[in-house]
Design a protein around this motif. Structure first.
Motif, short mmCIF file in Angstrom:
data_model
loop_
_atom_site.label_atom_id
_atom_site.label_comp_id
_atom_site.label_asym_id
_atom_site.label_seq_id
_atom_site.Cartn_x
_atom_site.Cartn_y
_atom_site.Cartn_z
N LEU A 226 -11.45 8.70 11.16
CA LEU A 226 -10.09 8.51 10.65
C LEU A 226 -9.59 7.11 11.00
N LEU A 227 -9.82 6.66 12.23
CA LEU A 227 -9.40 5.31 12.62
C LEU A 227 -10.12 4.25 11.79
N ARG A 228 -11.41 4.44 11.55
CA ARG A 228 -12.15 3.48 10.70
C ARG A 228 -11.60 3.48 9.28
N HIS A 229 -11.27 4.65 8.78
CA HIS A 229 -10.72 4.76 7.44
C HIS A 229 -9.38 4.03 7.35
N LEU A 230 -8.51 4.25 8.32
CA LEU A 230 -7.22 3.56 8.33
C LEU A 230 -7.43 2.05 8.47
N ASP A 231 -8.40 1.66 9.26
CA ASP A 231 -8.68 0.23 9.43
C ASP A 231 -9.17 -0.39 8.13
N ALA A 232 -9.93 0.36 7.38
CA ALA A 232 -10.44 -0.15 6.10
C ALA A 232 -9.36 -0.18 5.02
N HIS A 233 -8.25 0.48 5.28
CA HIS A 233 -7.16 0.56 4.31
C HIS A 233 -5.85 0.06 4.92
N LYS A 234 -5.91 -1.16 5.40
CA LYS A 234 -4.72 -1.76 6.01
C LYS A 234 -3.58 -1.90 5.02
N GLU A 235 -3.91 -1.87 3.72
CA GLU A 235 -2.86 -1.97 2.71
C GLU A 235 -1.95 -0.74 2.70
N VAL A 236 -2.42 0.36 3.27
CA VAL A 236 -1.59 1.56 3.36
C VAL A 236 -0.62 1.37 4.51
N GLN A 237 0.63 1.32 4.17
CA GLN A 237 1.67 1.05 5.15
C GLN A 237 2.04 2.32 5.92
N ASN A 238 2.48 2.14 7.15
CA ASN A 238 2.87 3.28 7.98
C ASN A 238 3.96 4.11 7.32
N ILE A 239 4.93 3.46 6.69
CA ILE A 239 6.01 4.23 6.07
C ILE A 239 5.47 5.11 4.95
N GLU A 240 4.43 4.64 4.25
CA GLU A 240 3.81 5.46 3.22
C GLU A 240 3.14 6.69 3.84
N LEU A 241 2.45 6.46 4.94
CA LEU A 241 1.83 7.59 5.65
C LEU A 241 2.89 8.58 6.11
N MET A 242 3.99 8.08 6.65
CA MET A 242 5.07 8.96 7.12
C MET A 242 5.65 9.76 5.96
N ASN A 243 5.87 9.09 4.84
CA ASN A 243 6.47 9.76 3.70
C ASN A 243 5.55 10.82 3.10
N LEU A 244 4.25 10.56 3.12
CA LEU A 244 3.31 11.50 2.51
C LEU A 244 2.76 12.55 3.47
N ALA A 245 2.53 12.14 4.72
CA ALA A 245 1.82 13.04 5.64
C ALA A 245 2.58 13.34 6.92
N ASP A 246 3.73 12.71 7.10
CA ASP A 246 4.57 12.92 8.29
C ASP A 246 3.87 12.49 9.58
N PHE A 247 2.99 11.50 9.48
CA PHE A 247 2.42 10.84 10.65
C PHE A 247 1.96 9.46 10.22
N CYS A 248 1.78 8.58 11.22
CA CYS A 248 1.31 7.23 10.92
C CYS A 248 0.45 6.75 12.10
N ARG A 249 0.07 5.51 12.05
CA ARG A 249 -0.75 4.94 13.12
C ARG A 249 -0.02 5.00 14.46
N ASN A 250 1.28 4.76 14.43
CA ASN A 250 2.04 4.82 15.68
C ASN A 250 2.07 6.24 16.24
N CYS A 251 2.15 7.23 15.35
CA CYS A 251 2.11 8.62 15.80
C CYS A 251 0.78 8.91 16.50
N LEU A 252 -0.32 8.45 15.91
CA LEU A 252 -1.63 8.64 16.54
C LEU A 252 -1.65 8.03 17.94
#
Length: 103
Positions: free
Chosen positions: A20-46
């Protein structure tokens, strides 16, 4: 889920987390706010979850160290390189989600 022995299960879960961390690293274009809006967690949550799990086990892990692990670099560097300003639509969606959670 298949009934793996505890050690194997832990190894599989840890490997999935690293993936999961590698996947997020490979997709830096995905912003934390997008993750929060879609999945209710982000990199900071991790990062916060890592700190909490360490504390539950009597270990010391500060938030900035956890964020460096999750982001693969100091957060300030990641933020300067990759974080974009949230759009009004993203902010509105985030605020609406927060209101639903509280109400």
């Amino acid at each position: 889920m298949h009934s793996f022995d505890p050690a194997t299960r832990t190894e599989l879960e840890a490997a999935a987390f690293r993936r999961l961390l590698r996947h997020l690293d490979a997709h830096k274009e995905v912003q934390n706010i997008e993750l929060m809006n879609l999945a209710d967690f982000c990199r900071n949550c991790l990062s916060k979850w890592l700190v909490a799990e360490a504390e539950e086990r009597g270990e010391s892990l500060d938030y900035e160290t956890a964020r460096e692990y999750v982001y693969g670099m100091p957060y300030s560097e990641w933020k300067a390189r990759y974080q974009e300003k949230a759009t009004p639509e993203q902010l509105a969606a985030f605020e609406a989600r927060q209101a639903r959670k509280q109400g």
